[in-house]
Design a protein around this motif. Structure first.
Motif, PDB file in Angstrom:
ATOM      1  N   VAL A 198       0.921  -1.153  -0.094  1.00  0.00           N
ATOM      2  CA  VAL A 198      -0.029  -0.051   0.151  1.00  0.00           C
ATOM      3  C   VAL A 198       0.845   1.244  -0.099  1.00  0.00           C
ATOM      4  O   VAL A 198       0.699   2.070  -0.793  1.00  0.00           O
ATOM      5  N   ALA A 199       2.065   1.202   1.013  1.00  0.00           N
ATOM      6  CA  ALA A 199       2.917   2.492   0.889  1.00  0.00           C
ATOM      7  C   ALA A 199       3.580   2.760  -0.535  1.00  0.00           C
ATOM      8  O   ALA A 199       3.791   3.877  -0.780  1.00  0.00           O
ATOM      9  N   ALA A 205      -5.733  -0.269   0.157  1.00  0.00           N
ATOM     10  CA  ALA A 205      -5.934  -1.339   1.309  1.00  0.00           C
ATOM     11  C   ALA A 205      -7.050  -2.028   0.825  1.00  0.00           C
ATOM     12  O   ALA A 205      -6.916  -3.529   1.477  1.00  0.00           O
ATOM     13  N   GLU A 206      -8.074  -1.663   0.380  1.00  0.00           N
ATOM     14  CA  GLU A 206      -9.202  -2.486   0.160  1.00  0.00           C
ATOM     15  C   GLU A 206      -8.645  -3.569  -0.626  1.00  0.00           C
ATOM     16  O   GLU A 206      -9.376  -4.838  -0.815  1.00  0.00           O
ATOM     17  N   VAL A 212      -6.865 -11.086  -0.316  1.00  0.00           N
ATOM     18  CA  VAL A 212      -6.493 -12.090   0.720  1.00  0.00           C
ATOM     19  C   VAL A 212      -7.906 -13.185   0.802  1.00  0.00           C
ATOM     20  O   VAL A 212      -7.910 -14.124   0.559  1.00  0.00           O
ATOM     21  N   LYS A 213      -8.963 -12.171   1.004  1.00  0.00           N
ATOM     22  CA  LYS A 213     -10.406 -12.957   1.127  1.00  0.00           C
ATOM     23  C   LYS A 213     -10.946 -13.623  -0.156  1.00  0.00           C
ATOM     24  O   LYS A 213     -11.470 -14.555   0.047  1.00  0.00           O
ATOM     25  N   GLU A 214     -10.653 -13.167  -1.431  1.00  0.00           N
ATOM     26  CA  GLU A 214     -11.216 -14.011  -2.462  1.00  0.00           C
ATOM     27  C   GLU A 214     -10.000 -14.704  -3.117  1.00  0.00           C
ATOM     28  O   GLU A 214     -10.343 -15.456  -4.058  1.00  0.00           O
ATOM     29  N   GLY A 215      -8.937 -14.468  -2.691  1.00  0.00           N
ATOM     30  CA  GLY A 215      -7.893 -15.467  -3.373  1.00  0.00           C
ATOM     31  C   GLY A 215      -7.429 -16.300  -2.475  1.00  0.00           C
ATOM     32  O   GLY A 215      -8.221 -17.271  -2.090  1.00  0.00           O
ATOM     33  N   ARG A 276      -8.411   3.110   5.553  1.00  0.00           N
ATOM     34  CA  ARG A 276      -9.687   3.273   4.423  1.00  0.00           C
ATOM     35  C   ARG A 276     -10.578   4.242   5.562  1.00  0.00           C
ATOM     36  O   ARG A 276     -10.389   4.041   6.733  1.00  0.00           O
ATOM     37  N   LYS A 277     -11.564   4.930   5.021  1.00  0.00           N
ATOM     38  CA  LYS A 277     -12.685   5.567   5.713  1.00  0.00           C
ATOM     39  C   LYS A 277     -13.829   4.462   6.113  1.00  0.00           C
ATOM     40  O   LYS A 277     -14.030   3.646   5.427  1.00  0.00           O
ATOM     41  N   TRP A 278     -14.430   4.982   7.165  1.00  0.00           N
ATOM     42  CA  TRP A 278     -15.565   3.996   7.591  1.00  0.00           C
ATOM     43  C   TRP A 278     -16.689   4.871   7.659  1.00  0.00           C
ATOM     44  O   TRP A 278     -16.688   5.685   8.972  1.00  0.00           O
ATOM     45  N   GLY A 279     -17.725   4.812   7.076  1.00  0.00           N
ATOM     46  CA  GLY A 279     -18.801   5.536   7.306  1.00  0.00           C
ATOM     47  C   GLY A 279     -19.498   4.900   8.311  1.00  0.00           C
ATOM     48  O   GLY A 279     -19.351   3.787   8.707  1.00  0.00           O
ATOM     49  N   PRO A 280     -20.788   5.897   8.706  1.00  0.00           N
ATOM     50  CA  PRO A 280     -21.860   5.117   9.784  1.00  0.00           C
ATOM     51  C   PRO A 280     -22.349   3.938   9.350  1.00  0.00           C
ATOM     52  O   PRO A 280     -22.764   3.522   8.279  1.00  0.00           O
TER      53      PRO A 280
END
Ligand SMILES: NC(=O)c1ccc[n+]([C@@H]2O[C@H](COP(=O)([O-])OP(=O)(O)OC[C@H]3O[C@@H](n4cnc5c(N)ncnc54)[C@H](O)[C@@H]3O)[C@@H](O)[C@H]2O)c1
Length: 306
Positions: A198-199, A205-206, A212-215, A276-280
């Protein structure tokens, strides 16, 4: 297995889950929790676990919370310590425990990172001090790393593994008290690479999470990395290692991206922004997704072993 009296030190996030899973296995549990408000919140938190797992809440009668350590661990065959992650505090607790229990009571620390060698260093009977690293939430994640330190006796390792296996956990024997044990070393090796990608702007990040999750994550629960290496063949594993390992991040300190985020107060879900941003509602949705998934897995395991 014979039902025993077991002490749990700390009734926080890990302590109440450890108390639950051992009570569910039929043992009588005394929890020492010094904060009155945390003690008062325990019944509701324990009932929530019973509801989630569809268990009869009558098992909660086997758990008693205490404001004094000696009362919680009276006649205990095992004590699991889940107090805050501070070495001097854990050392004080273990010293107090030594005066409160029998010489052969097994004293296990759930520390994530502090070696039980250090926690038990000043005790007289060090052969009964052991690390038991549960994963959060301990009543849902099967693994417990059972860490033998240089003084822990083989008999204590055996008895601890037996107790945990009988309680439906998957204990593994870690033969040396190395920092991070096995699970956190593996997990953080992957995270170091994720932060570096990411850096360097390779992906966001997503995307790391999707990969990871889908691979490889989609098969990790049924195929570990060693099995996977044997499955594809070690000749291929060697060819990949020869080409790739020289490019992997090997920075020997926490990544700058993490330090900068923390300095800026971007701590993740609890502040509304991290990697990442986390909305309500988004953070709660993640928590619920995780809890539901782990509970379904736990119920399926229970059904399978019934
Ligand atoms: N949270 C995790 O994901 C996780 C995973 C594995 C291991 N651990 C380890 O488990 C231990 C507990 O972590 P947690 O997340 O449950 O923390 P927590 O803060 O939720 O709970 C700790 C509890 O200990 C109590 N406490 C404070 N002083 C005490 C004392 N002197 N004696 C007894 N209890 C005392 C606190 O009031 C609190 O309720 C730590 O060593 C942590 O590293 C945590």
């Amino acid at each position: 297995m014979q039902k025993q009296k077991i002490g749990v030190i700390g009734g926080g996030l890990m302590g109440h889950g450890i108390a639950y899973l051992l009570a569910a296995a039929g043992h009588n549990i005394g929890v020492f929790e010094p904060e009155a408000n945390v003690r008062a919140s325990m019944p509701a938190r324990l009932h929530a676990i019973a509801d989630l797992l569809g268990d009869d809440s009558a098992l909660l009668q086997r758990i008693e919370a205490h404001g004094q350590l000696a009362a919680a661990v009276k006649d205990a065959a095992f004590v699991f310590e889940a107090a805050p992650e501070k070495l001097p505090l854990k050392q004080r607790i273990f010293a107090e425990l030594e005066g409160a229990v029998a010489a052969d009571t097994i004293l296990a620390s759930n520390s994530s990172a502090i070696p039980s060698t250090e926690i038990g260093r000043a005790l007289t009977h060090r052969e009964r001090v052991i690390g038991t690293h549960f994963w959060n939430p301990p009543h849902l994640v099967p693994l417990v790393e059972v860490i033998q330190n240089e003084k822990t006796s083989d008999a204590v390792v055996h008895a601890t593994m037996e107790l945990l296996r009988d309680a439906g956990k998957t204990p593994v024997h870690v033969r040396r008290d190395v920092p991070g044990f096995v699970g956190n070393r593996l997990q953080h090796a992957m995270k170091r690479e994720a932060f570096a990608l990411v850096a360097a702007g390779v992906c966001d990040a997503e995307t790391v999470d999707t990969v990871v999750k889908e691979g490889f994550g989609a098969r990790t629960a049924v195929l570990g990395p060693m099995e996977q290496s044997d499955l594809v063949g070690l000749d291929l594993a060697l060819d990949i290692a020869d080409v790739l390992y020289q490019h992997l991040d090997s920075t020997a300190s926490a990544p700058a991206i993490l330090r900068e985020k923390v300095k800026a107060g971007k701590l993740g879900m609890k502040t509304g922004e991290g990697l990442r941003k986390w909305g309500p509602g988004e953070a709660d949705a993640v928590r619920q997704r995780l809890s539901r998934f782990l509970a379904e897995q736990a119920k399926a395991r229970k059904k399978g072993s019934a």
